[in-house]
Design an enzyme around this catalytic site. Sequence first.
Site, PDB file in Angstrom:
ATOM      1  N   ASP A 298       0.855  -1.180   0.000  1.00 12.35           N
ATOM      2  CA  ASP A 298       0.000   0.000   0.000  1.00 12.35           C
ATOM      3  C   ASP A 298       0.899   1.241   0.000  1.00 12.35           C
ATOM      4  OD1 ASP A 298      -3.124   0.401   1.758  1.00 12.35           O
ATOM      5  OD2 ASP A 298      -2.090   1.802   0.426  1.00 12.35           O
TER       6      ASP A 298
ATOM      7  N   GLU B  88      -6.830   3.925  -5.176  1.00  5.74           N
ATOM      8  CA  GLU B  88      -7.976   4.315  -4.353  1.00  5.74           C
ATOM      9  C   GLU B  88      -8.356   5.723  -4.772  1.00  5.74           C
ATOM     10  OE1 GLU B  88      -7.536   5.783  -0.466  1.00  5.74           O
ATOM     11  OE2 GLU B  88      -9.386   4.904   0.248  1.00  5.74           O
TER      12      GLU B  88
ATOM     13  N   HIS C 178     -10.706  -1.509   5.395  1.00 10.99           N
ATOM     14  CA  HIS C 178     -10.310  -1.142   6.762  1.00 10.99           C
ATOM     15  C   HIS C 178     -10.880   0.206   7.192  1.00 10.99           C
ATOM     16  CE1 HIS C 178      -7.746   0.916   4.004  1.00 10.99           C
ATOM     17  NE2 HIS C 178      -7.333   1.712   4.970  1.00 10.99           N
TER      18      HIS C 178
HETATM   19  O1  TEU Z   1      -8.616   6.675   2.817  1.00  9.75           O
HETATM   20  C1  TEU Z   1      -8.997   7.721   1.947  1.00  9.75           C
HETATM   21  C2  TEU Z   1     -10.320   8.246   2.237  1.00  9.75           C
HETATM   22  O2  TEU Z   1     -10.977   8.815   1.431  1.00  9.75           O
HETATM   23  C3  TEU Z   1     -10.785   8.074   3.606  1.00  9.75           C
HETATM   24  O3  TEU Z   1     -10.890   9.384   4.145  1.00  9.75           O
HETATM   25  C4  TEU Z   1     -12.105   7.390   3.614  1.00  9.75           C
HETATM   26  O4  TEU Z   1     -12.984   8.063   2.751  1.00  9.75           O
HETATM   27  C5  TEU Z   1     -12.618   7.464   5.002  1.00  9.75           C
HETATM   28  O5  TEU Z   1     -11.675   6.793   5.799  1.00  9.75           O
HETATM   29  C6  TEU Z   1     -13.982   6.790   5.067  1.00  9.75           C
HETATM   30  O6  TEU Z   1     -14.511   7.095   6.352  1.00  9.75           O
HETATM   31  C7  TEU Z   1      -7.248   6.331   2.675  1.00  9.75           C
HETATM   32  C8  TEU Z   1      -6.969   5.169   3.607  1.00  9.75           C
HETATM   33  O7  TEU Z   1      -7.751   4.041   3.196  1.00  9.75           O
HETATM   34  C9  TEU Z   1      -7.334   5.599   4.999  1.00  9.75           C
HETATM   35  O8  TEU Z   1      -7.186   4.515   5.915  1.00  9.75           O
HETATM   36  C10 TEU Z   1      -6.413   6.744   5.401  1.00  9.75           C
HETATM   37  O9  TEU Z   1      -6.833   7.231   6.668  1.00  9.75           O
HETATM   38  C11 TEU Z   1      -6.489   7.882   4.382  1.00  9.75           C
HETATM   39  O10 TEU Z   1      -6.430   7.441   3.035  1.00  9.75           O
HETATM   40  C12 TEU Z   1      -5.302   8.825   4.565  1.00  9.75           C
HETATM   41  O11 TEU Z   1      -4.139   8.163   4.140  1.00  9.75           O
END
Ligand code: TEU
Length: 549
Positions: free
Chosen positions: A99, A249, A323
Amino acid sequence: MQPLRDFRQSVIYQIYPKSFQDSGGDGLGDLPGVVARLDYLAALGVDYLWLTPFFVSPQRDGGYDVADYRAVDPRFGTMADVEALIAGARERGMGVMLDMVFNHTSTEHEWFKRALAGEQAYQDRYIFRAGTPEQPPTNWQSKFGGPAWAWSPEVGKWYLHLFDVTQADLNWDNPAVRRELHDVVRFWLERGVAGFRFDVVNLISKPEVLEDDLQGDGRRFYTDGPRVHDYLRELSRETGLAQAVTVGEMSSTTVEHCILYTQPQRGELNMVFNFHHLKVDYAGGDKWTLMPPDFLELKRILFGWQQAMSDAGGWMATFWGNHDQPRPVSRFGSDDPQHRTAAAKMLATAGLLLRGTPYIFQGEELGLPNARFGSIHDYRDVESHNAYTLMRERGLSDAQALDVLAARSRDQARTPMRWTPEGGFSTAEPWLADPHAGASGLSVQEQLADPDSVLQHYRALIALHHQPLFAYGEIEPLLLNHPQLFAYRRHLEGKSALVVCNFSAEPVTVPLTVSPGGTLLLGNLPGTAPQQGEDLILRPYEAVVYRLA
Ligand code: TEU
Protein backbone atom coordinates in the site's frame (compact mmCIF):
# COMPACT_ATOMS: atom_id res chain seq x y z
CA MET A 1 6.46 -21.85 -10.39
CA GLN A 2 2.96 -21.14 -11.69
CA PRO A 3 2.51 -17.59 -13.04
CA LEU A 4 0.24 -15.41 -10.93
CA ARG A 5 -3.35 -15.20 -12.13
CA ASP A 6 -4.43 -12.39 -14.43
CA PHE A 7 -5.82 -9.57 -12.26
CA ARG A 8 -9.21 -9.72 -13.99
CA GLN A 9 -9.64 -13.37 -13.04
CA SER A 10 -8.27 -12.83 -9.55
CA VAL A 11 -9.76 -12.33 -6.11
CA ILE A 12 -7.76 -10.08 -3.79
CA TYR A 13 -7.72 -10.38 0.00
CA GLN A 14 -7.03 -7.30 2.08
CA ILE A 15 -5.06 -7.72 5.29
CA TYR A 16 -4.86 -5.08 8.02
CA PRO A 17 -1.73 -6.58 9.63
CA LYS A 18 -2.25 -4.83 12.97
CA SER A 19 -5.41 -6.92 13.50
CA PHE A 20 -4.70 -10.11 11.56
CA GLN A 21 -2.46 -12.32 13.72
CA ASP A 22 -0.11 -11.45 16.58
CA SER A 23 2.88 -13.80 16.70
CA GLY A 24 4.94 -11.76 19.17
CA GLY A 25 2.49 -11.70 22.07
CA ASP A 26 2.30 -7.90 22.34
CA GLY A 27 -1.34 -7.50 21.31
CA LEU A 28 -0.39 -6.11 17.89
CA GLY A 29 -0.66 -8.13 14.68
CA ASP A 30 2.60 -8.56 12.77
CA LEU A 31 4.16 -9.92 9.57
CA PRO A 32 5.23 -13.31 10.98
CA GLY A 33 1.57 -13.67 11.98
CA VAL A 34 0.53 -13.21 8.35
CA VAL A 35 3.14 -15.77 7.24
CA ALA A 36 1.68 -18.21 9.76
CA ARG A 37 -1.73 -17.90 8.07
CA LEU A 38 -0.65 -18.32 4.43
CA ASP A 39 -2.04 -21.86 4.21
CA TYR A 40 -5.44 -20.57 5.32
CA LEU A 41 -5.35 -17.84 2.67
CA ALA A 42 -4.21 -20.23 -0.04
CA ALA A 43 -7.00 -22.68 0.86
CA LEU A 44 -9.51 -19.83 0.60
CA GLY A 45 -8.43 -19.56 -3.03
CA VAL A 46 -7.43 -15.90 -3.14
CA ASP A 47 -4.77 -14.77 -5.62
CA TYR A 48 -3.22 -11.62 -4.17
CA LEU A 49 -2.76 -10.32 -0.65
CA TRP A 50 -2.99 -6.55 -0.21
CA LEU A 51 -1.39 -5.48 3.07
CA THR A 52 -2.12 -2.05 4.47
CA PRO A 53 1.04 -0.09 5.35
CA PHE A 54 3.57 -1.67 7.73
CA PHE A 55 6.28 0.93 7.14
CA VAL A 56 7.94 3.03 9.85
CA SER A 57 5.16 5.27 11.18
CA PRO A 58 4.04 7.04 14.36
CA GLN A 59 0.75 5.14 13.82
CA ARG A 60 -1.35 8.29 14.13
CA ASP A 61 -3.50 7.00 11.22
CA GLY A 62 -3.04 3.23 11.25
CA GLY A 63 0.21 3.42 9.31
CA TYR A 64 -1.12 5.76 6.59
CA ASP A 65 1.25 8.31 8.09
CA VAL A 66 4.51 6.97 6.65
CA ALA A 67 7.87 8.12 8.04
CA ASP A 68 10.05 5.82 5.87
CA TYR A 69 8.71 4.13 2.73
CA ARG A 70 11.55 1.61 2.58
CA ALA A 71 11.73 0.49 6.21
CA VAL A 72 9.51 -1.98 8.08
CA ASP A 73 8.17 -0.64 11.36
CA PRO A 74 9.64 -2.86 14.11
CA ARG A 75 6.10 -3.22 15.49
CA PHE A 76 5.34 -5.39 12.45
CA GLY A 77 8.70 -7.14 12.02
CA THR A 78 11.74 -6.92 9.75
CA MET A 79 12.65 -6.84 6.09
CA ALA A 80 13.43 -10.56 6.42
CA ASP A 81 9.78 -11.07 7.46
CA VAL A 82 8.63 -9.23 4.36
CA GLU A 83 10.86 -11.40 2.19
CA ALA A 84 9.51 -14.53 3.92
CA LEU A 85 5.96 -13.35 3.31
CA ILE A 86 6.59 -12.62 -0.37
CA ALA A 87 8.32 -15.98 -0.89
CA GLY A 88 5.76 -17.93 1.14
CA ALA A 89 2.84 -16.38 -0.69
CA ARG A 90 4.46 -16.96 -4.05
CA GLU A 91 5.11 -20.66 -3.27
CA ARG A 92 1.35 -20.94 -2.71
CA GLY A 93 0.48 -19.16 -5.94
CA MET A 94 -0.30 -15.79 -4.36
CA GLY A 95 1.25 -12.38 -4.95
CA VAL A 96 1.81 -9.69 -2.32
CA MET A 97 0.58 -6.15 -2.92
CA LEU A 98 1.82 -3.23 -0.84
CA ASP A 99 0.00 0.00 0.00
CA MET A 100 1.79 3.13 -1.23
CA VAL A 101 0.68 6.30 0.58
CA PHE A 102 2.07 8.83 -1.85
CA ASN A 103 -0.27 11.76 -1.36
CA HIS A 104 1.30 12.66 1.97
CA THR A 105 4.00 11.64 4.45
CA SER A 106 4.02 11.66 8.21
CA THR A 107 5.34 14.88 9.70
CA GLU A 108 7.91 12.52 11.30
CA HIS A 109 9.34 11.77 7.85
CA GLU A 110 12.94 12.98 7.43
CA TRP A 111 11.87 15.14 4.49
CA PHE A 112 9.37 17.07 6.63
CA LYS A 113 11.83 17.40 9.50
CA ARG A 114 14.37 18.95 7.08
CA ALA A 115 11.65 21.25 5.80
CA LEU A 116 10.94 22.41 9.36
CA ALA A 117 14.69 22.86 9.87
CA GLY A 118 14.58 25.48 7.12
CA GLU A 119 15.89 23.58 4.09
CA GLN A 120 14.07 25.16 1.18
CA ALA A 121 14.58 22.11 -1.06
CA TYR A 122 12.60 20.07 1.46
CA GLN A 123 9.94 22.71 2.01
CA ASP A 124 9.45 22.51 -1.75
CA ARG A 125 8.57 18.83 -1.33
CA TYR A 126 5.41 19.84 0.53
CA ILE A 127 2.70 22.45 0.09
CA PHE A 128 3.81 25.31 2.28
CA ARG A 129 2.25 28.74 1.90
CA ALA A 130 3.27 32.06 3.49
CA GLY A 131 0.74 33.98 5.56
CA THR A 132 -0.12 34.97 9.11
CA PRO A 133 -1.10 32.54 11.86
CA GLU A 134 -4.61 33.98 11.92
CA GLN A 135 -5.49 33.40 8.26
CA PRO A 136 -5.06 30.00 6.53
CA PRO A 137 -4.36 30.21 2.77
CA THR A 138 -7.77 28.75 1.85
CA ASN A 139 -10.93 27.60 3.63
CA TRP A 140 -10.36 23.95 2.68
CA GLN A 141 -11.41 21.30 5.21
CA SER A 142 -9.55 18.14 6.19
CA LYS A 143 -11.30 14.83 5.48
CA PHE A 144 -10.86 14.08 9.16
CA GLY A 145 -12.64 17.28 10.20
CA GLY A 146 -11.28 20.76 10.88
CA PRO A 147 -9.10 22.96 8.68
CA ALA A 148 -6.84 21.37 6.00
CA TRP A 149 -4.00 23.82 6.84
CA ALA A 150 -1.69 23.83 9.87
CA TRP A 151 0.56 26.72 10.92
CA SER A 152 4.22 25.80 11.39
CA PRO A 153 5.83 28.26 13.79
CA GLU A 154 9.26 26.79 12.96
CA VAL A 155 8.91 27.84 9.34
CA GLY A 156 6.46 30.69 9.80
CA LYS A 157 4.25 29.21 7.09
CA TRP A 158 1.12 27.07 6.65
CA TYR A 159 1.29 23.52 5.29
CA LEU A 160 -1.52 21.55 3.65
CA HIS A 161 -2.87 18.31 5.16
CA LEU A 162 -5.97 16.87 3.52
CA PHE A 163 -6.05 14.28 6.27
CA ASP A 164 -4.60 14.45 9.75
CA VAL A 165 -2.40 17.35 10.86
CA THR A 166 0.46 14.82 11.07
CA GLN A 167 0.00 13.87 7.39
CA ALA A 168 1.57 16.62 5.27
CA ASP A 169 0.60 16.63 1.59
CA LEU A 170 3.45 16.12 -0.86
CA ASN A 171 4.09 18.52 -3.75
CA TRP A 172 3.86 16.24 -6.79
CA ASP A 173 4.65 19.16 -9.10
CA ASN A 174 8.21 18.91 -7.73
CA PRO A 175 10.21 16.47 -9.93
CA ALA A 176 12.39 15.57 -6.93
CA VAL A 177 9.31 14.22 -5.14
CA ARG A 178 8.26 12.15 -8.14
CA ARG A 179 11.78 10.75 -8.58
CA GLU A 180 11.94 9.74 -4.92
CA LEU A 181 8.56 7.98 -5.09
CA HIS A 182 9.51 6.22 -8.33
CA ASP A 183 12.57 4.91 -6.49
CA VAL A 184 10.34 3.60 -3.69
CA VAL A 185 8.25 1.60 -6.17
CA ARG A 186 11.39 0.18 -7.82
CA PHE A 187 12.76 -0.70 -4.37
CA TRP A 188 9.77 -2.91 -3.60
CA LEU A 189 9.45 -4.37 -7.12
CA GLU A 190 13.08 -5.50 -6.83
CA ARG A 191 12.09 -7.38 -3.66
CA GLY A 192 9.42 -9.38 -5.45
CA VAL A 193 6.33 -7.39 -4.62
CA ALA A 194 3.63 -8.32 -7.15
CA GLY A 195 1.56 -5.17 -7.02
CA PHE A 196 0.48 -1.98 -5.30
CA ARG A 197 -2.55 -0.17 -3.98
CA PHE A 198 -2.07 3.59 -4.28
CA ASP A 199 -3.73 5.45 -1.44
CA VAL A 200 -5.95 8.42 -2.45
CA VAL A 201 -3.80 8.69 -5.55
CA ASN A 202 -6.34 10.90 -7.35
CA LEU A 203 -5.61 13.70 -4.87
CA ILE A 204 -1.91 14.10 -5.71
CA SER A 205 -2.23 16.88 -8.31
CA LYS A 206 -3.21 20.21 -6.77
CA PRO A 207 -4.10 23.28 -8.85
CA GLU A 208 -1.36 25.87 -9.29
CA VAL A 209 -3.51 28.55 -7.67
CA LEU A 210 -5.08 27.51 -4.35
CA GLU A 211 -8.29 29.40 -3.68
CA ASP A 212 -11.21 29.35 -1.28
CA ASP A 213 -14.00 26.96 -2.11
CA LEU A 214 -17.25 28.92 -1.82
CA GLN A 215 -19.27 25.79 -2.67
CA GLY A 216 -17.68 23.14 -0.49
CA ASP A 217 -14.63 21.86 1.39
CA GLY A 218 -12.09 22.32 -1.40
CA ARG A 219 -12.15 18.79 -2.76
CA ARG A 220 -13.47 19.91 -6.15
CA PHE A 221 -10.15 21.70 -6.76
CA TYR A 222 -7.74 18.83 -5.98
CA THR A 223 -9.80 15.67 -6.71
CA ASP A 224 -8.77 14.11 -10.06
CA GLY A 225 -6.50 17.16 -10.33
CA PRO A 226 -5.03 18.81 -13.44
CA ARG A 227 -1.93 16.58 -13.90
CA VAL A 228 -2.99 13.38 -12.15
CA HIS A 229 -3.10 11.29 -15.34
CA ASP A 230 0.29 12.57 -16.48
CA TYR A 231 1.80 11.67 -13.11
CA LEU A 232 0.31 8.18 -13.12
CA ARG A 233 1.52 7.47 -16.64
CA GLU A 234 4.98 8.73 -15.69
CA LEU A 235 4.94 6.59 -12.52
CA SER A 236 4.09 3.47 -14.51
CA ARG A 237 6.58 4.23 -17.29
CA GLU A 238 9.50 5.14 -15.00
CA THR A 239 9.11 2.15 -12.68
CA GLY A 240 8.01 -0.72 -14.95
CA LEU A 241 4.68 -0.94 -13.15
CA ALA A 242 3.11 -2.61 -16.17
CA GLN A 243 4.61 -5.86 -14.82
CA ALA A 244 2.68 -5.48 -11.55
CA VAL A 245 -0.97 -5.44 -10.47
CA THR A 246 -2.06 -1.91 -9.58
CA VAL A 247 -5.18 -0.46 -8.02
CA GLY A 248 -5.83 3.18 -7.26
CA GLU A 249 -7.98 4.31 -4.35
CA MET A 250 -10.00 7.17 -5.83
CA SER A 251 -11.61 9.50 -3.29
CA SER A 252 -14.74 11.32 -4.52
CA THR A 253 -13.88 10.57 -8.15
CA THR A 254 -15.95 10.38 -11.36
CA VAL A 255 -16.61 7.49 -13.72
CA GLU A 256 -15.12 9.52 -16.56
CA HIS A 257 -11.79 9.75 -14.76
CA CYS A 258 -11.95 6.10 -13.68
CA ILE A 259 -12.30 5.09 -17.31
CA LEU A 260 -9.17 7.11 -18.08
CA TYR A 261 -7.31 5.66 -15.07
CA THR A 262 -7.95 2.08 -16.18
CA GLN A 263 -8.19 1.87 -19.96
CA PRO A 264 -5.25 -0.49 -20.65
CA GLN A 265 -3.93 1.50 -23.60
CA ARG A 266 -3.40 4.55 -21.37
CA GLY A 267 -0.79 2.84 -19.18
CA GLU A 268 -1.94 4.25 -15.83
CA LEU A 269 -3.50 1.62 -13.47
CA ASN A 270 -5.16 -1.79 -13.80
CA MET A 271 -8.21 -0.91 -11.73
CA VAL A 272 -9.71 1.55 -9.27
CA PHE A 273 -11.75 1.69 -6.09
CA ASN A 274 -14.50 4.25 -5.99
CA PHE A 275 -16.78 4.77 -2.97
CA HIS A 276 -20.00 6.27 -4.25
CA HIS A 277 -21.95 3.04 -3.57
CA LEU A 278 -20.74 3.19 0.05
CA LYS A 279 -22.39 6.54 0.65
CA VAL A 280 -26.02 5.54 -0.01
CA ASP A 281 -26.62 5.48 3.76
CA TYR A 282 -25.07 8.93 4.39
CA ALA A 283 -28.02 11.24 5.12
CA GLY A 284 -27.36 14.49 3.30
CA GLY A 285 -24.03 13.07 2.17
CA ASP A 286 -22.75 13.16 5.74
CA LYS A 287 -21.03 9.97 6.94
CA TRP A 288 -21.99 10.73 10.55
CA THR A 289 -25.72 11.25 9.91
CA LEU A 290 -27.37 7.84 9.72
CA MET A 291 -30.05 6.63 7.37
CA PRO A 292 -30.88 3.15 6.03
CA PRO A 293 -29.13 2.38 2.73
CA ASP A 294 -31.03 3.59 -0.34
CA PHE A 295 -31.17 0.24 -2.15
CA LEU A 296 -32.33 1.59 -5.52
CA GLU A 297 -29.56 4.22 -5.42
CA LEU A 298 -27.07 1.48 -4.53
CA LYS A 299 -28.06 -0.48 -7.64
CA ARG A 300 -28.16 2.64 -9.82
CA ILE A 301 -24.61 3.55 -8.84
CA LEU A 302 -23.13 0.04 -8.88
CA PHE A 303 -24.67 -1.06 -12.17
CA GLY A 304 -24.18 2.34 -13.75
CA TRP A 305 -20.45 2.17 -13.05
CA GLN A 306 -20.32 -1.49 -14.11
CA GLN A 307 -21.94 -0.68 -17.44
CA ALA A 308 -19.96 2.49 -18.14
CA MET A 309 -16.62 0.96 -17.26
CA SER A 310 -17.39 -2.18 -19.24
CA ASP A 311 -18.51 -0.22 -22.32
CA ALA A 312 -15.35 1.92 -22.23
CA GLY A 313 -12.86 -0.87 -21.52
CA GLY A 314 -12.15 0.23 -17.95
CA TRP A 315 -11.86 -2.09 -14.96
CA MET A 316 -13.39 -1.90 -11.48
CA ALA A 317 -12.26 -3.16 -8.13
CA THR A 318 -15.49 -4.43 -6.57
CA PHE A 319 -15.93 -4.48 -2.81
CA TRP A 320 -18.36 -4.03 0.07
CA GLY A 321 -15.84 -3.00 2.70
CA ASN A 322 -12.26 -2.39 3.72
CA HIS A 323 -10.31 -1.14 6.76
CA ASP A 324 -12.14 2.19 6.54
CA GLN A 325 -15.69 0.88 6.35
CA PRO A 326 -18.04 -0.68 8.88
CA ARG A 327 -18.89 -4.36 8.45
CA PRO A 328 -21.00 -4.96 5.31
CA VAL A 329 -23.36 -7.56 6.80
CA SER A 330 -24.53 -5.01 9.41
CA ARG A 331 -24.72 -2.21 6.87
CA PHE A 332 -26.29 -3.81 3.78
CA GLY A 333 -27.57 -7.18 5.08
CA SER A 334 -28.68 -8.08 8.57
CA ASP A 335 -26.80 -8.85 11.77
CA ASP A 336 -29.93 -10.31 13.36
CA PRO A 337 -28.68 -13.74 14.50
CA GLN A 338 -31.43 -15.49 12.56
CA HIS A 339 -30.38 -13.83 9.29
CA ARG A 340 -26.69 -12.93 9.62
CA THR A 341 -25.20 -16.01 7.95
CA ALA A 342 -27.65 -15.96 5.04
CA ALA A 343 -27.27 -12.21 4.61
CA ALA A 344 -23.46 -12.36 4.61
CA LYS A 345 -23.50 -15.15 2.01
CA MET A 346 -26.05 -13.25 -0.05
CA LEU A 347 -23.93 -10.08 -0.05
CA ALA A 348 -20.89 -12.09 -1.06
CA THR A 349 -22.80 -13.65 -3.95
CA ALA A 350 -24.01 -10.24 -5.15
CA GLY A 351 -20.50 -8.75 -4.99
CA LEU A 352 -18.04 -11.44 -5.99
CA LEU A 353 -19.71 -12.29 -9.30
CA LEU A 354 -19.98 -8.72 -10.62
CA ARG A 355 -17.73 -7.69 -13.52
CA GLY A 356 -14.43 -6.56 -12.03
CA THR A 357 -11.83 -7.77 -9.54
CA PRO A 358 -13.42 -8.53 -6.15
CA TYR A 359 -11.71 -7.58 -2.90
CA ILE A 360 -12.41 -9.34 0.39
CA PHE A 361 -11.48 -7.58 3.63
CA GLN A 362 -10.29 -9.80 6.49
CA GLY A 363 -13.19 -11.10 8.58
CA GLU A 364 -15.76 -10.38 5.87
CA GLU A 365 -15.47 -14.06 4.89
CA LEU A 366 -16.74 -14.92 8.38
CA GLY A 367 -19.68 -12.52 8.20
CA LEU A 368 -18.32 -10.51 11.15
CA PRO A 369 -20.86 -7.85 12.19
CA ASN A 370 -20.40 -4.40 13.72
CA ALA A 371 -20.33 -4.16 17.49
CA ARG A 372 -21.29 -1.42 19.93
CA PHE A 373 -18.36 -0.30 22.06
CA GLY A 374 -19.43 1.11 25.45
CA SER A 375 -17.16 4.14 25.58
CA ILE A 376 -15.27 6.52 23.28
CA HIS A 377 -12.17 5.29 25.13
CA ASP A 378 -12.68 1.89 23.51
CA TYR A 379 -12.08 3.46 20.09
CA ARG A 380 -8.59 3.85 18.60
CA ASP A 381 -9.10 5.59 15.27
CA VAL A 382 -8.26 9.29 14.92
CA GLU A 383 -11.27 9.72 12.63
CA SER A 384 -13.58 8.18 15.27
CA HIS A 385 -12.29 10.48 18.01
CA ASN A 386 -12.54 13.58 15.82
CA ALA A 387 -16.07 12.60 14.80
CA TYR A 388 -17.11 11.97 18.42
CA THR A 389 -15.86 15.42 19.43
CA LEU A 390 -17.68 17.09 16.52
CA MET A 391 -20.90 15.14 17.25
CA ARG A 392 -20.84 16.14 20.91
CA GLU A 393 -20.21 19.76 19.86
CA ARG A 394 -23.28 19.42 17.61
CA GLY A 395 -25.27 18.48 20.73
CA LEU A 396 -25.48 14.69 20.48
CA SER A 397 -25.36 12.84 23.81
CA ASP A 398 -22.57 10.37 24.59
CA ALA A 399 -24.99 7.47 23.91
CA GLN A 400 -26.16 8.99 20.61
CA ALA A 401 -22.59 9.60 19.44
CA LEU A 402 -21.63 6.01 20.39
CA ASP A 403 -24.62 4.71 18.40
CA VAL A 404 -23.32 6.57 15.36
CA LEU A 405 -19.77 5.26 15.88
CA ALA A 406 -21.14 1.70 16.21
CA ALA A 407 -22.57 2.08 12.70
CA ARG A 408 -19.86 4.12 11.01
CA SER A 409 -16.49 3.94 12.76
CA ARG A 410 -13.48 2.54 10.92
CA ASP A 411 -12.63 0.66 14.13
CA GLN A 412 -15.51 -1.70 13.34
CA ALA A 413 -13.44 -3.23 10.54
CA ARG A 414 -10.21 -3.18 12.53
CA THR A 415 -11.24 -5.51 15.37
CA PRO A 416 -8.99 -8.57 15.71
CA MET A 417 -9.39 -11.37 13.16
CA ARG A 418 -11.09 -14.39 14.77
CA TRP A 419 -9.33 -17.75 14.39
CA THR A 420 -10.87 -19.74 17.24
CA PRO A 421 -14.04 -19.38 19.35
CA GLU A 422 -11.86 -17.65 21.98
CA GLY A 423 -10.40 -15.36 19.30
CA GLY A 424 -6.93 -16.74 18.72
CA PHE A 425 -5.53 -13.37 17.58
CA SER A 426 -3.09 -12.80 20.45
CA THR A 427 -2.00 -14.18 23.80
CA ALA A 428 -1.96 -10.58 25.07
CA GLU A 429 -4.64 -7.89 25.37
CA PRO A 430 -5.31 -6.85 21.75
CA TRP A 431 -4.59 -3.21 20.80
CA LEU A 432 -8.32 -2.96 19.97
CA ALA A 433 -10.78 -5.06 21.94
CA ASP A 434 -12.43 -8.08 20.28
CA PRO A 435 -16.14 -7.30 20.68
CA HIS A 436 -17.07 -10.81 19.53
CA ALA A 437 -15.23 -12.61 22.32
CA GLY A 438 -17.27 -15.66 23.31
CA ALA A 439 -19.60 -15.38 20.30
CA SER A 440 -20.53 -18.66 18.65
CA GLY A 441 -19.83 -19.39 15.00
CA LEU A 442 -17.71 -16.29 14.37
CA SER A 443 -14.31 -17.91 13.92
CA VAL A 444 -12.29 -19.58 11.19
CA GLN A 445 -12.03 -22.80 13.18
CA GLU A 446 -15.79 -23.17 13.57
CA GLN A 447 -16.60 -22.15 9.99
CA LEU A 448 -14.01 -24.47 8.43
CA ALA A 449 -15.90 -27.30 10.17
CA ASP A 450 -19.32 -26.08 8.96
CA PRO A 451 -20.19 -26.83 5.31
CA ASP A 452 -22.92 -24.17 5.40
CA SER A 453 -20.74 -21.39 6.84
CA VAL A 454 -20.08 -17.99 5.35
CA LEU A 455 -16.44 -19.02 4.91
CA GLN A 456 -17.29 -22.08 2.85
CA HIS A 457 -19.58 -19.96 0.68
CA TYR A 458 -16.76 -17.51 0.01
CA ARG A 459 -14.53 -20.39 -1.08
CA ALA A 460 -17.18 -21.53 -3.55
CA LEU A 461 -17.71 -18.01 -4.88
CA ILE A 462 -13.96 -17.44 -5.32
CA ALA A 463 -13.79 -20.63 -7.36
CA LEU A 464 -16.73 -19.43 -9.45
CA HIS A 465 -15.14 -16.02 -10.03
CA HIS A 466 -12.04 -17.77 -11.41
CA GLN A 467 -14.17 -19.17 -14.24
CA PRO A 468 -13.84 -17.10 -17.46
CA LEU A 469 -17.60 -16.49 -17.61
CA PHE A 470 -17.54 -14.58 -14.29
CA ALA A 471 -14.07 -13.12 -14.74
CA TYR A 472 -14.45 -11.75 -18.27
CA GLY A 473 -18.15 -12.00 -19.16
CA GLU A 474 -20.24 -8.99 -20.05
CA ILE A 475 -22.74 -7.92 -17.41
CA GLU A 476 -26.48 -7.38 -17.97
CA PRO A 477 -28.09 -5.61 -14.98
CA LEU A 478 -31.68 -6.69 -14.25
CA LEU A 479 -34.65 -5.52 -12.13
CA LEU A 480 -33.09 -2.11 -11.47
CA ASN A 481 -36.30 -0.78 -9.95
CA HIS A 482 -37.11 -3.80 -7.82
CA PRO A 483 -37.08 -2.76 -4.12
CA GLN A 484 -35.58 -6.01 -2.79
CA LEU A 485 -33.84 -7.88 -5.60
CA PHE A 486 -30.29 -7.40 -6.88
CA ALA A 487 -29.95 -9.31 -10.12
CA TYR A 488 -27.77 -9.55 -13.19
CA ARG A 489 -26.72 -11.90 -15.94
CA ARG A 490 -23.20 -12.55 -17.12
CA HIS A 491 -22.51 -13.54 -20.75
CA LEU A 492 -19.41 -14.90 -22.44
CA GLU A 493 -19.08 -16.70 -25.78
CA GLY A 494 -22.60 -18.06 -25.81
CA LYS A 495 -22.62 -19.06 -22.15
CA SER A 496 -24.69 -17.18 -19.58
CA ALA A 497 -25.31 -17.15 -15.86
CA LEU A 498 -27.98 -15.52 -13.71
CA VAL A 499 -27.37 -14.11 -10.23
CA VAL A 500 -30.40 -13.13 -8.11
CA CYS A 501 -30.10 -11.88 -4.52
CA ASN A 502 -32.88 -11.04 -2.07
CA PHE A 503 -31.65 -8.13 0.05
CA SER A 504 -34.70 -8.35 2.32
CA ALA A 505 -36.02 -10.32 5.28
CA GLU A 506 -39.17 -11.20 3.32
CA PRO A 507 -39.81 -13.93 0.72
CA VAL A 508 -39.82 -12.41 -2.77
CA THR A 509 -41.19 -13.76 -6.04
CA VAL A 510 -38.63 -13.23 -8.76
CA PRO A 511 -40.27 -11.69 -11.82
CA LEU A 512 -37.86 -13.45 -14.14
CA THR A 513 -38.34 -16.75 -15.80
CA VAL A 514 -35.35 -18.90 -15.24
CA SER A 515 -35.38 -20.65 -18.52
CA PRO A 516 -35.98 -24.36 -18.10
CA GLY A 517 -32.74 -26.24 -18.12
CA GLY A 518 -30.98 -23.69 -16.02
CA THR A 519 -28.63 -25.37 -13.58
CA LEU A 520 -28.31 -24.14 -10.02
CA LEU A 521 -24.56 -23.54 -9.64
CA LEU A 522 -24.67 -22.17 -6.10
CA GLY A 523 -27.23 -21.20 -3.47
CA ASN A 524 -26.75 -19.79 0.03
CA LEU A 525 -29.59 -21.64 1.76
CA PRO A 526 -30.18 -25.34 2.28
CA GLY A 527 -32.10 -26.99 -0.55
CA THR A 528 -33.13 -25.09 -3.63
CA ALA A 529 -35.27 -21.98 -4.05
CA PRO A 530 -38.92 -23.05 -4.21
CA GLN A 531 -40.55 -22.50 -7.58
CA GLN A 532 -44.15 -21.85 -8.53
CA GLY A 533 -44.31 -22.76 -12.19
CA GLU A 534 -41.34 -20.90 -13.70
CA ASP A 535 -41.32 -18.30 -10.92
CA LEU A 536 -38.57 -18.42 -8.36
CA ILE A 537 -39.59 -17.44 -4.85
CA LEU A 538 -36.49 -16.41 -2.93
CA ARG A 539 -36.49 -16.88 0.81
CA PRO A 540 -35.24 -14.09 3.12
CA TYR A 541 -31.66 -13.12 2.12
CA GLU A 542 -31.54 -15.96 -0.39
CA ALA A 543 -29.09 -15.75 -3.26
CA VAL A 544 -28.93 -18.09 -6.24
CA VAL A 545 -26.54 -18.49 -9.16
CA TYR A 546 -27.84 -20.32 -12.23
CA ARG A 547 -25.96 -21.43 -15.33
CA LEU A 548 -28.48 -20.70 -18.08
CA ALA A 549 -29.06 -23.18 -20.85
O1 TEU B 1 -8.62 6.68 2.82
C1 TEU B 1 -9.00 7.72 1.95
C2 TEU B 1 -10.32 8.25 2.24
O2 TEU B 1 -10.98 8.81 1.43
C3 TEU B 1 -10.78 8.07 3.61
O3 TEU B 1 -10.89 9.38 4.15
C4 TEU B 1 -12.11 7.39 3.61
O4 TEU B 1 -12.98 8.06 2.75
C5 TEU B 1 -12.62 7.46 5.00
O5 TEU B 1 -11.68 6.79 5.80
C6 TEU B 1 -13.98 6.79 5.07
O6 TEU B 1 -14.51 7.09 6.35
C7 TEU B 1 -7.25 6.33 2.67
C8 TEU B 1 -6.97 5.17 3.61
O7 TEU B 1 -7.75 4.04 3.20
C9 TEU B 1 -7.33 5.60 5.00
O8 TEU B 1 -7.19 4.52 5.91
C10 TEU B 1 -6.41 6.74 5.40
O9 TEU B 1 -6.83 7.23 6.67
C11 TEU B 1 -6.49 7.88 4.38
O10 TEU B 1 -6.43 7.44 3.04
C12 TEU B 1 -5.30 8.83 4.57
O11 TEU B 1 -4.14 8.16 4.14
